[in-house]
Design an enzyme around this catalytic site. Structure first.
Site, short mmCIF file in Angstrom:
data_model
loop_
_atom_site.label_atom_id
_atom_site.label_comp_id
_atom_site.label_asym_id
_atom_site.label_seq_id
_atom_site.Cartn_x
_atom_site.Cartn_y
_atom_site.Cartn_z
CG HIS A 127 -0.21 -0.04 2.54
ND1 HIS A 127 0.43 1.03 3.09
CD2 HIS A 127 -0.05 -1.08 3.43
CE1 HIS A 127 0.95 0.69 4.26
NE2 HIS A 127 0.68 -0.59 4.48
CB CYS A 165 2.17 -3.51 5.25
SG CYS A 165 0.63 -4.13 5.96
#
Length: 421
Positions: free
Chosen positions: A350, A368
């Site tokens: 992201h 992440c």
């Protein structure tokens, strides 16, 4: 007087001789192939001649015995009025004289069962795909050798199932997906007879693809090709489980077909040690993006991941991974942009503007993979659900089932997971 009697007697004898010679001549002609008179004789349909010594038995010769005309005699399996018929058995309609002209098999909802005739149209056989607990009607007609039409009519009932078997499927019908997407079928009840169910599963592709089914557990079976799907491939999955016996009196109550398309090839390679993400599109390097990944204690997993979900905006709450408010590592970000899930446990790729100073140089995330908003948006627009993301550079590895993990392991091990291997 004597001479007159002799003449009459002589004529009688002569007449008998003529008859005998005529009989001999007919017999000789048939035995010799019917060439009397210098040409082929016209075959007779007389029963007495067709059974005379020397008559031909060659198929198609009109001197063979003719069939006695008769009405069509119909046999139907299962029998009329039968109950508790197994749904995985075919229905047959047979005639011993003439041919079948029409056969229809319907359930009490009006749904037809597919069937086919043999070459002679003396038998019709349905697919072995009946609904459990249903009433079926067989109708149609047959024509006997006497030319008369005989109607076909029968009803029977199938047995009732204790449990039904239905399928939920990934991908969606009509979806365009990435080259690493595994077909996933989720059953509403456990499957005991996996081989019987797997025999009812068919994958058809527009180009040749070597693939295999793999049972994850009794309620899930997946399919993937040996190598990534070729870009542009059209795929059709037939789940013909209506009427299948899955064991434990669990019967298939529905069949379905899923068709989908493989999009362009987008393969992503992330090197956690080097803090880079290389994106290859249709075999060519499209962009290398500086990234940050998981820090100590939150190490990003290495392995082959597959994009599972895509969100233009996603709330990310650390409570979903066990962190509670008050914990120094807790976070709750309501508007994370261009988020793409790659594990069930919560790893995403992201946009992360808050870590821009570390992207390309150090790992500071909670697992992440983060990048600039500009790169994240570009990447989001390139990918599809089902695209592969290959992560290297860490000692923490993907756990089986933590996402779509079908590509972690050998091809031989994957094929061994088939009930028909």
């Amino acid at each position: 007087m004597v001479s007159g009697s002799v003449r009459k007697h002589g004529l009688a004898v002569a007449g008998i001789c003529v008859l005998l010679l005529a009989g001999t001549a007919c017999s000789d002609t048939e035995a010799g192939g019917g060439t009397g008179g210098g040409g082929q004789s016209t075959p007779s349909t007389s029963t007495s001649q067709s059974t005379s010594p020397g008559a031909s038995s060659t198929p198609g010769n009109s001197t063979s015995p003719s069939e006695t005309p008769g009405s069509a005699s119909i046999a139907i399996v299962p029998a009329k009025g039968a109950s508790s018929v197994q749904p995985d058995k075919p229905v047959t309609v047979t005639t011993t004289a003439g041919k079948l002209t029409a056969v229809t098999l319907k359930d009490d909802d009006g749904d037809k069962v597919t069937g086919s005739f043999n070459a002679e149209k003396t038998q019709w056989t349905s697919l072995p795909q009946l609904k459990p607990g249903a009433t079926y009607t067989v109708s149609g007609s047959a024509e006997g050798t006497d030319g008369a039409t005989v109607p076909i009519s029968s009803t029977f009932k199938t047995l009732k199932a204790s449990k039904s078997l239905k399928a939920s499927v990934v991908p969606l019908n009509g979806e365009t997906v990435g080259v690493a997407l595994p077909v996933q079928i989720f059953w509403n009840n456990p499957v005991k007879d996996r081989a019987a169910v797997e025999k009812r599963l068919t994958v058809k592709t527009s180009v040749p693809v070597d693939g295999s089914w793999h049972w994850v557990n009794s309620k899930q079976v997946n399919y993937r090709p040996k190598n990534y799907w070729p870009a542009g491939t059209k795929v059709t999955v037939d789940i013909g489980t209506l009427g299948v016996n899955a064991g434990n009196n669990t019967w298939g109550t529905a069949s379905r077909t899923i068709a989908f398309t493989i999009g362009k090839s987008v393969v992503t390679n992330i090197n956690v040690k080097k803090h880079t993400m290389a994106v290859t599109i249709n075999g060519k390097l499209a962009r290398t993006i500086p990234i940050t990944a998981g820090k100590d204690g939150f190490t990003t997993r290495s392995g082959v991941k597959v994009i599972m979900e895509k969100f233009p905006v996603k709330r990310m709450d650390a409570a979903t991974v066990g962190l509670k408010p008050g914990d120094p590592e807790y976070y709750n970000i309501p508007d994370v942009k261009w988020a793409q899930r790659v594990t069930s446990s919560g790893e995403f790729i992201h946009g992360a503007p808050w870590s821009s100073g570390s992207q390309g140089s150090s790992n500071v995330s909670h697992g992440c993979v983060g990048m600039s908003l500009k790169d994240a948006q570009w990447y989001y627009n390139q990918t599809l659900r089902g695209d592969p993301v290959i992560v290297t550079g860490t000692t923490r590895h993907m756990e089986p089932g933590n996402g779509w993990t079908d590509w972690n392991g050998t091809w031989a091990a994957y094929k061994a997971g088939s009930a028909l291997s």
